[in-house]
Design an enzyme around this catalytic site. Structure first.
Site, PDB file in Angstrom:
ATOM      1  N   ALA A   1       0.866  -1.189   0.000  1.00 27.59           N
ATOM      2  CA  ALA A   1       0.000   0.000   0.000  1.00 27.59           C
ATOM      3  C   ALA A   1       0.899   1.234   0.000  1.00 27.59           C
ATOM      4  O   ALA A   1       0.838   2.088   0.882  1.00 27.59           O
ATOM      5  CB  ALA A   1      -0.968  -0.004   1.185  1.00 27.59           C
TER       6      ALA A   1
ATOM      7  N   HIS B   1       7.259   5.627   1.293  1.00 33.80           N
ATOM      8  CA  HIS B   1       8.012   4.426   0.913  1.00 33.80           C
ATOM      9  C   HIS B   1       8.995   4.730  -0.222  1.00 33.80           C
ATOM     10  O   HIS B   1      10.154   4.314  -0.173  1.00 33.80           O
ATOM     11  CB  HIS B   1       7.057   3.314   0.454  1.00 33.80           C
TER      12      HIS B   1
ATOM     13  N   GLY C   1      11.680   4.488   7.946  1.00 36.07           N
ATOM     14  CA  GLY C   1      11.156   5.841   8.122  1.00 36.07           C
ATOM     15  C   GLY C   1      11.047   6.218   9.593  1.00 36.07           C
ATOM     16  O   GLY C   1      10.673   5.392  10.427  1.00 36.07           O
TER      17      GLY C   1
ATOM     18  N   SER D   1      -0.064   4.080   5.036  1.00 32.85           N
ATOM     19  CA  SER D   1      -0.927   3.179   4.249  1.00 32.85           C
ATOM     20  C   SER D   1      -2.342   3.181   4.821  1.00 32.85           C
ATOM     21  O   SER D   1      -3.313   2.987   4.096  1.00 32.85           O
ATOM     22  CB  SER D   1      -0.370   1.762   4.284  1.00 32.85           C
TER      23      SER D   1
HETATM   24  P1  AMP Z   1       5.135   0.019   6.342  1.00 40.43           P
HETATM   25  O1  AMP Z   1       4.810  -0.390   4.947  1.00 40.43           O
HETATM   26  O2  AMP Z   1       4.087   0.862   6.987  1.00 40.43           O
HETATM   27  O3  AMP Z   1       5.612  -1.119   7.196  1.00 40.43           O
HETATM   28  O4  AMP Z   1       6.370   1.004   6.215  1.00 40.43           O
HETATM   29  C1  AMP Z   1       7.544   0.602   5.543  1.00 40.43           C
HETATM   30  C2  AMP Z   1       8.613   1.635   5.794  1.00 40.43           C
HETATM   31  O5  AMP Z   1       8.181   2.899   5.308  1.00 40.43           O
HETATM   32  C3  AMP Z   1       8.896   1.825   7.297  1.00 40.43           C
HETATM   33  O6  AMP Z   1      10.294   1.983   7.484  1.00 40.43           O
HETATM   34  C4  AMP Z   1       8.135   3.084   7.609  1.00 40.43           C
HETATM   35  O7  AMP Z   1       8.666   3.795   8.705  1.00 40.43           O
HETATM   36  C5  AMP Z   1       8.321   3.858   6.319  1.00 40.43           C
HETATM   37  N1  AMP Z   1       7.307   4.902   6.199  1.00 40.43           N
HETATM   38  C6  AMP Z   1       5.956   4.763   6.330  1.00 40.43           C
HETATM   39  N2  AMP Z   1       5.344   5.952   6.225  1.00 40.43           N
HETATM   40  C7  AMP Z   1       6.320   6.874   6.038  1.00 40.43           C
HETATM   41  C8  AMP Z   1       6.333   8.287   5.885  1.00 40.43           C
HETATM   42  N3  AMP Z   1       5.222   8.998   5.887  1.00 40.43           N
HETATM   43  N4  AMP Z   1       7.529   8.895   5.718  1.00 40.43           N
HETATM   44  C9  AMP Z   1       8.685   8.178   5.722  1.00 40.43           C
HETATM   45  N5  AMP Z   1       8.743   6.849   5.859  1.00 40.43           N
HETATM   46  C10 AMP Z   1       7.584   6.202   6.026  1.00 40.43           C
END
Ligand code: AMP
Length: 281
Positions: free
Chosen positions: A32, A37, A147, A186
């Site tokens: 998502a 990302h 992130g 997401s």
């Molecule tokens: P997730 O798919 O939510 O597990 O996130 C995957 C990676 O993307 C993780 O390292 C999150 O911290 C990073 N991430 C999610 N949202 C953001 C954002 N708004 N800004 C920067 N990094 C993000």
């Protein structure tokens, strides 16, 4: 961009790059995808020769079944976004591939996971450590990009890397926001139009907390004020707002007590739970 769903195929491809002396950057995700990302993909591309992203909605890190079921899955769009971002390899394993047997490993993070997300989402960080350590085994990256949106997660991953004595360097990247300030997530796509309007109150309150921190107003007052400001909108319910030391993640009670202080918040917008944070000192 190459797409692999099997560990052996991924590793065969990576071993060729490694023989050529190329460095490997890794961006683990649950799909998502949004610009938060892809910003990690951009950083990896700048720092490494080959960028691998993974997409896997990891069941072991969800402490609420509904949250797992509801989690958005947009694989075709994700793959198109990664391709456009210039990602070299996407790894999309099945649950069976990642967990051929139940993962029973228990990690300890001391005080780090007793607070905030760790306190409100029991087992969450153990699940994160399970999947990220497995993914690191598969990819063996030189650098991995996370992130700061998930501020506590970065501290947990760094601790895990130290405990397991892994060679990977963890790079923390800034939070990417929507034009109105809402941190990209997401889960934002699960919000109704009205909830999406309300959600902007979270980053607005954090910005105002940052201004109040610059004025060094007492931390208890700042906390009360931030929670009150968010909850003036009846659609928003604060689960916690903590003012913590950036390294230990433990609560700070006076501005002089720490050199780097972050305000971290979790808010329920209806059934959807959002987190955000901001540097205060
Ligand atoms: P997730 O798919 O939510 O597990 O996130 C995957 C990676 O993307 C993780 O390292 C999150 O911290 C990073 N991430 C999610 N949202 C953001 C954002 N708004 N800004 C920067 N990094 C993000």
């Amino acid at each position: 961009m190459k797409k692999y769903s099997q560990i052996t195929a991924l590793q065969d491809a990576l071993s060729i790059f490694r023989q050529q002396g190329k460095t490997i950057g890794f961006v683990p995700t649950m799909g998502a995808l949004h610009s938060g990302h892809t910003s990690l993909v951009q950083l990896s591309k700048k720092a490494c020769d080959i960028t691998v992203a993974s997409i896997f909605v990891n069941p072991t890190q969800f402490n609420e079944k509904d949250d797992f079921m509801r989690y958005p899955r947009t694989l075709d769009k994700d793959i198109a976004m990664l391709q456009k971002a210039g990602c070299d390899i996407v790894f999309t394993p099945s649950e069976q591939e990642m967990y051929p047997e139940k993962d029973t490993r228990v990690f300890s993070f001391g005080a780090l996971d007793k607070v905030m997300e760790g306190a409100f989402r029991p087992g969450h960080f153990n699940g994160v450590a399970q999947i990220v350590s497995r993914l690191f085994e598969c990819v063996q990256p030189d650098k991995a990009f996370f992130g700061q949106k998930d501020f506590q997660q970065v501290a947990i991953i760094k601790s895990m890397v130290r405990q397991l004595q892994l060679k990977v360097e963890i790079v923390a990247a800034p939070i990417i926001r929507e034009p109105d300030g809402l941190a990209m997530s997401s889960r934002n796509m699960l919000l109704s139009e009205a909830q999406r309007q309300s959600a902007v109150g979270i980053s607005r309150a954090l910005l105002s907390a940052q201004k109040n921190a610059a004025l060094r107003i007492p931390i208890t007052t700042l906390k009360e004020e931030t929670i009150r400001s968010i909850e003036t909108d009846p659609a928003l319910k604060v689960e916690y707002f903590e003012v913590v030391d950036a390294d230990s993640l433990q609560a700070v009670h006076a501005w002089e007590d720490s050199k780097a202080i972050v305000g971290c918040v979790a808010v329920r917008v209806g059934k959807i739970r959002l987190i955000d944070n901001i540097q205060l000192v």
